[in-house]
Scaffold this active site. Structure first.
Site, PDB file in Angstrom:
ATOM      1  N   TYR A   1       0.860  -1.182   0.000  1.00 42.98           N
ATOM      2  CA  TYR A   1       0.000   0.000   0.000  1.00 42.98           C
ATOM      3  C   TYR A   1       0.891   1.225   0.000  1.00 42.98           C
ATOM      4  O   TYR A   1       1.834   1.318   0.790  1.00 42.98           O
ATOM      5  CB  TYR A   1      -0.894  -0.001   1.238  1.00 42.98           C
ATOM      6  CG  TYR A   1      -1.787   1.221   1.368  1.00 42.98           C
ATOM      7  CD1 TYR A   1      -2.836   1.437   0.470  1.00 42.98           C
ATOM      8  CD2 TYR A   1      -1.594   2.149   2.388  1.00 42.98           C
ATOM      9  CE1 TYR A   1      -3.670   2.551   0.592  1.00 42.98           C
ATOM     10  CE2 TYR A   1      -2.417   3.255   2.523  1.00 42.98           C
ATOM     11  CZ  TYR A   1      -3.455   3.451   1.620  1.00 42.98           C
ATOM     12  OH  TYR A   1      -4.271   4.556   1.754  1.00 42.98           O
TER      13      TYR A   1
ATOM     14  N   ASP B   1       9.380   2.880  -0.182  1.00 51.18           N
ATOM     15  CA  ASP B   1       8.325   3.530   0.589  1.00 51.18           C
ATOM     16  C   ASP B   1       8.527   3.152   2.053  1.00 51.18           C
ATOM     17  O   ASP B   1       8.174   2.055   2.484  1.00 51.18           O
ATOM     18  CB  ASP B   1       6.946   3.092   0.084  1.00 51.18           C
ATOM     19  CG  ASP B   1       5.822   3.769   0.869  1.00 51.18           C
ATOM     20  OD1 ASP B   1       6.119   4.510   1.823  1.00 51.18           O
ATOM     21  OD2 ASP B   1       4.650   3.543   0.518  1.00 51.18           O
TER      22      ASP B   1
ATOM     23  N   LYS C   1       4.223   9.114   8.798  1.00 53.08           N
ATOM     24  CA  LYS C   1       3.980   8.476  10.098  1.00 53.08           C
ATOM     25  C   LYS C   1       4.936   8.970  11.198  1.00 53.08           C
ATOM     26  O   LYS C   1       4.775  10.074  11.678  1.00 53.08           O
ATOM     27  CB  LYS C   1       3.968   6.954   9.926  1.00 53.08           C
ATOM     28  CG  LYS C   1       2.795   6.535   9.003  1.00 53.08           C
ATOM     29  CD  LYS C   1       2.354   5.109   9.105  1.00 53.08           C
ATOM     30  CE  LYS C   1       1.002   4.922   8.407  1.00 53.08           C
ATOM     31  NZ  LYS C   1       1.014   4.235   7.142  1.00 53.08           N
TER      32      LYS C   1
HETATM   33  C1  LIG Z   1       0.371   4.650   5.751  1.00 52.08           C
HETATM   34  C2  LIG Z   1       1.125   4.407   4.511  1.00 52.08           C
HETATM   35  C3  LIG Z   1       0.990   5.235   3.386  1.00 52.08           C
HETATM   36  C4  LIG Z   1      -0.015   6.336   3.325  1.00 52.08           C
HETATM   37  O1  LIG Z   1       0.240   7.338   4.251  1.00 52.08           O
HETATM   38  P1  LIG Z   1      -0.955   8.353   4.647  1.00 52.08           P
HETATM   39  O2  LIG Z   1      -0.279   9.328   5.563  1.00 52.08           O
HETATM   40  O3  LIG Z   1      -2.023   7.537   5.286  1.00 52.08           O
HETATM   41  O4  LIG Z   1      -1.420   8.996   3.387  1.00 52.08           O
HETATM   42  C5  LIG Z   1       1.827   5.016   2.312  1.00 52.08           C
HETATM   43  N1  LIG Z   1       2.729   4.027   2.320  1.00 52.08           N
HETATM   44  C6  LIG Z   1       2.887   3.198   3.366  1.00 52.08           C
HETATM   45  C7  LIG Z   1       3.924   2.132   3.326  1.00 52.08           C
HETATM   46  C8  LIG Z   1       2.068   3.349   4.488  1.00 52.08           C
HETATM   47  O5  LIG Z   1       2.201   2.502   5.515  1.00 52.08           O
END
Ligand SMILES: *Cc1c(COP(=O)(O)O)cnc(C)c1O
Length: 427
Positions: free
Chosen positions: A141, A236, A264
Site C-alpha cells: 500500500y 516507501d 507516520k
Molecule cells: C500509511 C502508509 C501510506 C499512506 O500514508 P498516509 O499518511 O495515510 O497517506 C503510504 N505508504 C505506506 C507504506 C504506508 O504505511
C-alpha cells in the site's frame, strides 16, 4: 456521551462515521471505541474503558501517546508560529536532520501525508526518466493515489473493494503489478516493458499485507534491473522509516534506493510526509526543475517541531530501539511457545516494533500466503483482544506496533489474553 451514541451521531455526518475506512471496524462486525485520551501505552475511550494500545495511531507514536517532549515542542512552537507559507528555520532543521541521518537522502521535500509523499515521488521519477510505467507490488500500500489502487493491501483488502470505484482505467494502465519476493516475475516485467518503466516502488518491509519482509536477494535484483533499464528504485518507508531501525528498512539491506518516502513517525503524531533522495534527481522539482509539486501547509512549523522532537529523541537514544527489539522478541517468543503448546496454526512475522499474527500454518513470505489466512478466526481473535483491553489493528492485513512505553509486563498481559483465546479455539 457514550462511545455508542457518539459513533451513531458520527454516522449521520461522516460516511461510515469515520474519516478513514479501516477505523469503522465494519469487517470486525462491531462499532469502534471512540477514543478520548492517550498517555504512554494506554488509550481511554468515551466510556472510560482503558486499552493497552498496539496501534499507536497506525504507527507514528513510537514514543507512546502524548510524549512530554513532543507535546512541549508543539505548545512552544504554537505560541509564535502556526503557519506562514514561507521558509522557516524549523523546516531547515528537519531537512538537515533527515539529510544528515538518513542514508541515500541528499535533499528532501516536505509534504503533508504518506500518500502525498509516494505520489509525488512517482511523479518525480516519471519526470526524471520521461517514462510513464511503474511497478508496484501486490499487497503493498502506498496511499490512496489512483495509480496505486490496484492490489493495494490492507484497507482495500479488508473492505473487499476490488481496487476502488472512481479510478479511471487510464490512471492504472501504467501500473504494472509485481509479485512480492518473486524475482522471476519481476524479470519478466522488465523484459517486456523495461524501457518504459520509470520506477519500482516497494515497501522494503511490507506492513500493509501484514508484516512481510522483502528478501535481500530480491531487493538486490530490483536494484540490478532498475540500473540495467534506467528506472528509479523507490523505497516507501512511510511505515518502516524510524520504525524497524532508526534508519529504517534501508539499513536492513545493502541496497541504495534512488528515492525514499517518509511520513507516520516523522510527523510525531501530526500530519506529515517527505520524500527525498539523490540531489541530481531532487533538483528536477519545481522551482529548479520541471516537475511541479506544491503544498500550502508543507513544512508547517508545528509539524516540523513535533517531528523533530520525536526524531531527535530517537536519534539521541539508540537504546530505545534495543528496548523495543527486546520487548518485541519476548512477544514473538511467547506467541511461538503458545503455538507449540497447543499445536496451533499461527505464524508471527515481526520486524523490530512492528508485527502481525497470521492465522495460518507455515511461513508467510508472500502475498499469496497472506491470503490463505483464516479471516473468521482473526475476527474472533480481534473481538477477544479488544474485549480484554487490547487495542490491536482490526484486520488480518495490518501491522500492530510497539513503542518505547511498552514493557515486558504489557507483553505478558497480551500473551495471557492470547493464550485464553487459543484455549477457546481448541476446545
Ligand atoms: C500509511 C502508509 C501510506 C499512506 O500514508 P498516509 O499518511 O495515510 O497517506 C503510504 N505508504 C505506506 C507504506 C504506508 O504505511
Amino acid at each position: 456521551m457514550s462511545n455508542e451514541s457518539i459513533f451513531n451521531e458520527s454516522k449521520k455526518y461522516m460516511p461510515g462515521g469515520v474519516n478513514s475506512p479501516v477505523r469503522a471496524y465494519r469487517n470486525m462486525g462491531m462499532n469502534p471505541p471512540v477514543i478520548k485520551r492517550g498517555k504512554g501505552v494506554i488509550i481511554t475511550d468515551e466510556d472510560g474503558k482503558e486499552y493497552i494500545d498496539f496501534v499507536l495511531a497506525w504507527g507514528p507514536l513510537i514514543l507512546g501517546h502524548c510524549n512530554d517532549g513532543v507535546v512541549k515542542a508543539i505548545k512552544e512552537t504554537s505560541e509564535n508560529a502556526l503557519a506562514f507559507g514561507a521558509p522557516t528555520k524549523l523546516e531547515l532543521e528537519m531537512a538537515q536532520f533527515l539529510c544528515e541521518t538518513m542514508p541515500n537522502v541528499e535533499m528532501v521535500r516536505m509534504v503533508n501525508s504518506g500518500t502525498e509523499a509516494t505520489m509525488s515521488a512517482i511523479k518525480l521519477a516519471r519526470g526524471y526518466t520521461k517514462r510513464d510505467k511503474i511497478i508496484k507490488f501486490a499487497g503493498c500500500y502506498h496511499g490512496h493515489f489512483d495509480g496505486f489502487l490496484v492490489e493495494a493491501g490492507s484497507g482495500v483488502l479488508t473492505e473487499g473493494i476490488p481496487g476502488s470505484l472512481g479510478v479511471p482505467e487510464e490512471s492504472v494502465k501504467n501500473t504494472l503489478i509485481g509479485v512480492y519476493n518473486d524475482e522471476n516475475q519481476v524479470r519478466e516485467l522488465f523484459k517486456n516493458y523495461g524501457k518504459e518503466i520509470a520506477a519500482v516502488i516497494i515497501e522494503p518491509v511490507a506492513g500493509n499485507m501484514g508484516v512481510v519482509k522483502a528478501q535481500e536477494k530480491f531487493i538486490k535484483k530490483l536494484r540490478m534491473y532498475c540500473d540495467r533499464f534506467g528506472a528509479l528504485l523507490i523505497f516507501d518507508e512511510v511505515m518502516s522509516g524510524f520504525r524497524v531501525s532508526f534508519t529504517g528498512a534501508q539499513s536492513l539491506f545493502d541496497v541504495k534506493p534512488d528515492l525514499v518516502t517518509y511520513a507516520k513517525i516523522m510527523g510525531g503524531g501530526l500530519p506529515c510526509g517527505a520524500y527525498g533522495g539523490r540531489k541530481e534527481v531532487m533538483e528536477h522539482l519545481s522551482p529548479l526543475g520541471g516537475v511541479y509539486q506544491a503544498g500550502t501547509m508543507s513544512g508547517n512549523p508545528i509539524v516540523m517541531a513535533a517531528g523533530l522532537a520525536t526524531l531527535r529523541q530517537l536519534y539521541d537514544h539508540p537504546e530505545y530501539y534495543n528496548h523495543i527489539e527486546n520487548v518485541g522478541k519476548k512477544l514473538e517468543d511467547g506467541i511461538n511457545k503458545i503455538k507449540e503448546k497447543y499445536n496451533f496454526p499461527v505464524t508471527i512475522n515481526r520486524a523490530g516494533g512492528m508485527f502481525t499474527i497470521f492465522f495460518k500454518d507455515g511461513e508467510v513470505t508472500s502475498y499469496d500466503q497472506v491470503k490463505e489466512c483464516d479471516e473468521e478466526r482473526f475476527k474472533r481473535y480481534f473481538t477477544h483482544m479488544i474485549n480484554s483491553g487490547f487495542n490491536i489493528a482490526p484486520s488480518q492485513y495490518e501491522a500492530s506496533f510497539l513503542s518505547t512505553t511498552h514493557n515486558i509486563t504489557h507483553v505478558f498481559k497480551f500473551l495471557k489474553a492470547f493464550e485464553e483465546f487459543i484455549k477457546k479455539e481448541v476446545e
